[in-house]
Design an enzyme around this catalytic site. Sequence first.
Site, PDB file in Angstrom:
ATOM      1  N   ARG A  78      -8.702   0.054   4.396  1.00  0.00           N
ATOM      2  CA  ARG A  78      -7.733   0.990   3.822  1.00  0.00           C
ATOM      3  C   ARG A  78      -6.420   0.267   3.528  1.00  0.00           C
ATOM      4  NH1 ARG A  78      -6.221   4.881   7.758  1.00  0.00           N
ATOM      5  NH2 ARG A  78      -4.695   5.161   6.149  1.00  0.00           N
ATOM      6  N   CYS A  87      -3.975  12.975  13.115  1.00  0.00           N
ATOM      7  CA  CYS A  87      -4.830  11.799  12.985  1.00  0.00           C
ATOM      8  C   CYS A  87      -4.747  11.033  14.282  1.00  0.00           C
ATOM      9  CB  CYS A  87      -4.425  10.945  11.794  1.00  0.00           C
ATOM     10  SG  CYS A  87      -2.894  10.092  12.053  1.00  0.00           S
ATOM     11  N   LYS A 139       0.840  -1.209   0.000  1.00  0.00           N
ATOM     12  CA  LYS A 139       0.000   0.000   0.000  1.00  0.00           C
ATOM     13  C   LYS A 139       0.872   1.254   0.000  1.00  0.00           C
ATOM     14  CE  LYS A 139      -1.794   1.610   4.012  1.00  0.00           C
ATOM     15  NZ  LYS A 139      -1.544   3.034   4.275  1.00  0.00           N
ATOM     16  N   ASN A 140       1.836   1.305   0.920  1.00  0.00           N
ATOM     17  CA  ASN A 140       2.598   2.547   1.072  1.00  0.00           C
ATOM     18  C   ASN A 140       3.521   2.815  -0.110  1.00  0.00           C
ATOM     19  OD1 ASN A 140       1.294   3.178   3.408  1.00  0.00           O
ATOM     20  ND2 ASN A 140       2.891   2.382   4.767  1.00  0.00           N
ATOM     21  N   ASP A 198       4.665   0.530  11.953  1.00  0.00           N
ATOM     22  CA  ASP A 198       3.450  -0.097  11.416  1.00  0.00           C
ATOM     23  C   ASP A 198       3.289  -1.561  11.841  1.00  0.00           C
ATOM     24  OD1 ASP A 198       2.624   2.193  10.190  1.00  0.00           O
ATOM     25  OD2 ASP A 198       3.212   1.619   8.168  1.00  0.00           O
ATOM     26  N   ARG A 225       1.500  14.621  13.426  1.00  0.00           N
ATOM     27  CA  ARG A 225       1.993  14.361  12.067  1.00  0.00           C
ATOM     28  C   ARG A 225       2.115  15.620  11.191  1.00  0.00           C
ATOM     29  NH1 ARG A 225      -0.594   8.772  10.044  1.00  0.00           N
ATOM     30  NH2 ARG A 225       1.365   8.667   8.929  1.00  0.00           N
TER      31      ARG A 225
END
Length: 430
Positions: A407, A125, A22-23, A315, A130
Amino acid sequence: MDRIRIVGGVPLRGAIAIGGAKNAALTLMPACLLTDQTLTLSNLPHLVDITTMANLLAQHGVSMALNGDSSQGSPTGRTLELSAATITNTTAPYDLVRKMRASILVLGPLLARHGQARVSLPGGCAIGTRPVDFHLKALEQMGAKIELDEGYINAHVKGRLKGAKIIFPQVTVGGTENTLMAATLAEGETVIANAAQEPEIIDLAQCLVAMGAKIQGIGSGTLRIEGVEALHGAQYSVVPDRIETGSYAVAAAITRGDVELTGTRMELMASVVKVLAESGVTITETERGLRVKADECDIVGTDIMTEPYPGFPTDMQAQLMALMTTAHGASMITETIFENRYMHVPEMMRMGARITVHGSSAIVRGVPNLSGAQVMATDLRASISLILAGLAAQGETMVNRVYHLDRGYERVEEKLAACGARIERLKGSD
Ligand code: UD1
């Protein structure tokens, strides 16, 4: 809103296919803004964040064609052709940016190719404040004029950006990506010192090279970019997702199972493999990927500190904490990247975990059994960690508010069920 129901206690056995990262995909997609030719990305995961990025790019004028569907079992995932022949709009609106912070990655490419960009400030968030000040300072050093007004970043440059020496005061993945993309079209040489070295950055740099960029030092902490006047189209395959790999490795470990993870590579996640091995899990390379075996071992408590790559990834912190709640002995987990990334702790405690948080550290004392409970998912990695805890817990766990999960994880309940997990998605009405 959908919920996920799990009845825990089944050791997982079988194989799970790992998708594209994803990233990496979220930084490769905006790279299409750097050229008027077509960028074709394969091994693209099927995720809500990817759709959000596609919607953002579409409103900048990018036309797209999607082929293949990994949910139909295509081995190469989906392929997306992106063509930014003309950029029709340089504003990234609040409504899209607030859904996904990676939207900030259109800033560097828009500015470099079109000389202007107006991008909503992402804001904080669930896991922390961030900020994006390092991104903005780097672009200013390259000659951009940047103003903040009404919650937006307004950036302009007359002519081309100019090469500069950027020294990041702290390793920043997003900041490195934005600056790297901008530098490919700048006049002269840009040096990025203290650059992030994540596999996703390497993927971006290699894709940019395939598009005609001149980059040296790929994979190191110093990137040297000699700007070119134009980039061209390319075809590029997204790197396997190391966080999805690590998450399913923990699924095998926490259920004391034996699972092969296919389409992925051990070298992308050495720090996670090291921690799992220290805690007693056996991980070996196979022809198709790697095998995670925990059916004949005792999991023991292991200390973890999150750090920029090649250190242990933030993560994976929540997933490893889930595993440590079931280990023999105590573990200390220290989060150094984000200030508020323990939202999963109170939820795990509702399942019987023994965790004490002191500032940025958490002491986890393993318990013989977790017990199923109703829990609430608060962010992407917290969501998967609660599913992992549920796979190990006795009885029924209901993970509520799972929209975060979609997501970042493709068909999670299908992949786990295929290995024997008793897991189902209950569709919500809204
Ligand atoms: C971070 C993680 C990345 C992860 C992603 C999503 C690191 C180094 N980065 O990337 O692995 O995939 O979250 O969870 O592990 N910072 C500033 N100003 C800036 C930019 C960053 O102060 O302009 C600070 C951040 O607050 C944070 C640190 O630098 O404490 C690293 O941030 P950064 O790497 O930029 O965050 P992401 O790109 O979101």
